[in-house]
Design a protein around this motif. Structure first.
Motif, mmCIF file in Angstrom:
data_model
loop_
_atom_site.group_PDB
_atom_site.id
_atom_site.type_symbol
_atom_site.label_atom_id
_atom_site.label_comp_id
_atom_site.label_asym_id
_atom_site.label_seq_id
_atom_site.Cartn_x
_atom_site.Cartn_y
_atom_site.Cartn_z
ATOM 1 N N MET A 98 0.839 -1.174 0.000
ATOM 2 C CA MET A 98 0.000 0.000 0.000
ATOM 3 C C MET A 98 0.886 1.240 0.000
ATOM 4 O O MET A 98 1.894 1.291 0.678
ATOM 5 C CB MET A 98 -0.897 -0.003 1.226
ATOM 6 N N PHE A 99 0.486 2.208 -0.762
ATOM 7 C CA PHE A 99 1.231 3.457 -0.817
ATOM 8 C C PHE A 99 0.574 4.472 0.101
ATOM 9 O O PHE A 99 -0.609 4.748 -0.031
ATOM 10 C CB PHE A 99 1.256 4.000 -2.248
ATOM 11 N N ASP A 100 1.325 4.992 1.027
ATOM 12 C CA ASP A 100 0.750 6.005 1.907
ATOM 13 C C ASP A 100 1.628 7.243 2.001
ATOM 14 O O ASP A 100 1.597 7.956 2.984
ATOM 15 C CB ASP A 100 0.438 5.427 3.279
ATOM 16 N N ILE A 101 2.413 7.493 0.967
ATOM 17 C CA ILE A 101 3.212 8.716 0.963
ATOM 18 C C ILE A 101 2.368 9.865 0.429
ATOM 19 O O ILE A 101 1.426 9.662 -0.327
ATOM 20 C CB ILE A 101 4.500 8.572 0.122
ATOM 21 N N ILE A 102 2.693 11.054 0.838
ATOM 22 C CA ILE A 102 1.984 12.239 0.373
ATOM 23 C C ILE A 102 2.833 12.894 -0.697
ATOM 24 O O ILE A 102 3.973 13.266 -0.449
ATOM 25 C CB ILE A 102 1.725 13.203 1.542
ATOM 26 N N VAL A 103 2.278 13.005 -1.896
ATOM 27 C CA VAL A 103 3.019 13.601 -3.006
ATOM 28 C C VAL A 103 2.680 15.068 -3.189
ATOM 29 O O VAL A 103 3.453 15.806 -3.764
ATOM 30 C CB VAL A 103 2.786 12.858 -4.341
ATOM 31 N N GLY A 104 1.557 15.482 -2.706
ATOM 32 C CA GLY A 104 1.139 16.876 -2.834
ATOM 33 C C GLY A 104 -0.234 17.062 -2.211
ATOM 34 O O GLY A 104 -0.885 16.113 -1.823
ATOM 35 N N THR A 105 -0.624 18.316 -2.102
ATOM 36 C CA THR A 105 -1.941 18.622 -1.548
ATOM 37 C C THR A 105 -2.610 19.683 -2.408
ATOM 38 O O THR A 105 -1.943 20.430 -3.124
ATOM 39 C CB THR A 105 -1.839 19.146 -0.099
ATOM 40 N N SER A 106 -3.910 19.724 -2.324
ATOM 41 C CA SER A 106 -4.660 20.779 -3.007
ATOM 42 C C SER A 106 -5.896 21.095 -2.189
ATOM 43 O O SER A 106 -6.360 20.278 -1.397
ATOM 44 C CB SER A 106 -5.041 20.357 -4.422
ATOM 45 N N SER A 107 -6.410 22.279 -2.391
ATOM 46 C CA SER A 107 -7.586 22.698 -1.657
ATOM 47 C C SER A 107 -8.413 23.624 -2.520
ATOM 48 O O SER A 107 -7.867 24.482 -3.206
ATOM 49 C CB SER A 107 -7.174 23.414 -0.361
ATOM 50 N N LEU A 108 -9.715 23.435 -2.502
ATOM 51 C CA LEU A 108 -10.623 24.299 -3.243
ATOM 52 C C LEU A 108 -11.387 25.201 -2.276
ATOM 53 O O LEU A 108 -12.585 25.373 -2.381
ATOM 54 C CB LEU A 108 -11.608 23.465 -4.066
ATOM 55 N N SER A 109 -10.685 25.769 -1.335
ATOM 56 C CA SER A 109 -11.335 26.633 -0.366
ATOM 57 C C SER A 109 -10.442 27.836 -0.064
ATOM 58 O O SER A 109 -9.279 27.884 -0.455
ATOM 59 C CB SER A 109 -11.639 25.859 0.917
ATOM 60 N N THR A 110 -11.004 28.773 0.635
ATOM 61 C CA THR A 110 -10.230 29.947 1.041
ATOM 62 C C THR A 110 -9.555 29.720 2.389
ATOM 63 O O THR A 110 -8.857 30.588 2.883
ATOM 64 C CB THR A 110 -11.140 31.185 1.139
ATOM 65 N N ASN A 111 -9.754 28.548 2.961
ATOM 66 C CA ASN A 111 -9.166 28.224 4.257
ATOM 67 C C ASN A 111 -7.809 27.559 4.037
ATOM 68 O O ASN A 111 -7.736 26.422 3.598
ATOM 69 C CB ASN A 111 -10.112 27.290 5.026
ATOM 70 N N GLY A 112 -6.739 28.252 4.363
ATOM 71 C CA GLY A 112 -5.399 27.721 4.169
ATOM 72 C C GLY A 112 -4.985 26.688 5.197
ATOM 73 O O GLY A 112 -3.985 26.003 5.030
ATOM 74 N N LYS A 113 -5.751 26.556 6.276
ATOM 75 C CA LYS A 113 -5.382 25.606 7.329
ATOM 76 C C LYS A 113 -5.416 24.173 6.827
ATOM 77 O O LYS A 113 -4.554 23.368 7.163
ATOM 78 C CB LYS A 113 -6.301 25.763 8.536
ATOM 79 N N ALA A 114 -6.413 23.840 6.035
ATOM 80 C CA ALA A 114 -6.520 22.478 5.511
ATOM 81 C C ALA A 114 -5.339 22.159 4.611
ATOM 82 O O ALA A 114 -4.772 21.072 4.662
ATOM 83 C CB ALA A 114 -7.837 22.297 4.764
ATOM 84 N N LEU A 115 -4.953 23.092 3.795
ATOM 85 C CA LEU A 115 -3.807 22.911 2.905
ATOM 86 C C LEU A 115 -2.509 22.829 3.702
ATOM 87 O O LEU A 115 -1.643 22.008 3.416
ATOM 88 C CB LEU A 115 -3.740 24.064 1.905
#
Length: 64
Positions: free
Chosen positions: A1-18
């Motif tokens: 199983m692959f569980d590495i994080i290659v990148g993130t994205s967010s479709l919101s104005t809340n930068g905390k999630a990103l």
């Protein structure tokens, strides 16, 4: 199983999630690490925790 994080994205104005995904990636954390982080309720950042559980085959809301 692959569980590495290659990148993130967010479709919101809340930068905390990103920011959570970026921080975990920079610290070379895994999806499992991100899923273990305690997220306040109800907040947009809680969606980060919920979506990190999906590829791991787990859920924070399960019926037994």
């Amino acid at each position: 199983m692959f569980d590495i994080i290659v990148g993130t994205s967010s479709l919101s104005t809340n930068g905390k999630a990103l920011a959570e995904g970026v921080m975990t990636k920079e610290l070379e954390g895994t999806l499992a690490d991100l899923a273990k982080v305690i997220h306040p309720h109800p907040t947009l950042s809680k969606t980060v925790m919920k979506t990190s559980h999906l590829p791991l085959g787990s859920s924070i809301h399960t019926l037994k």
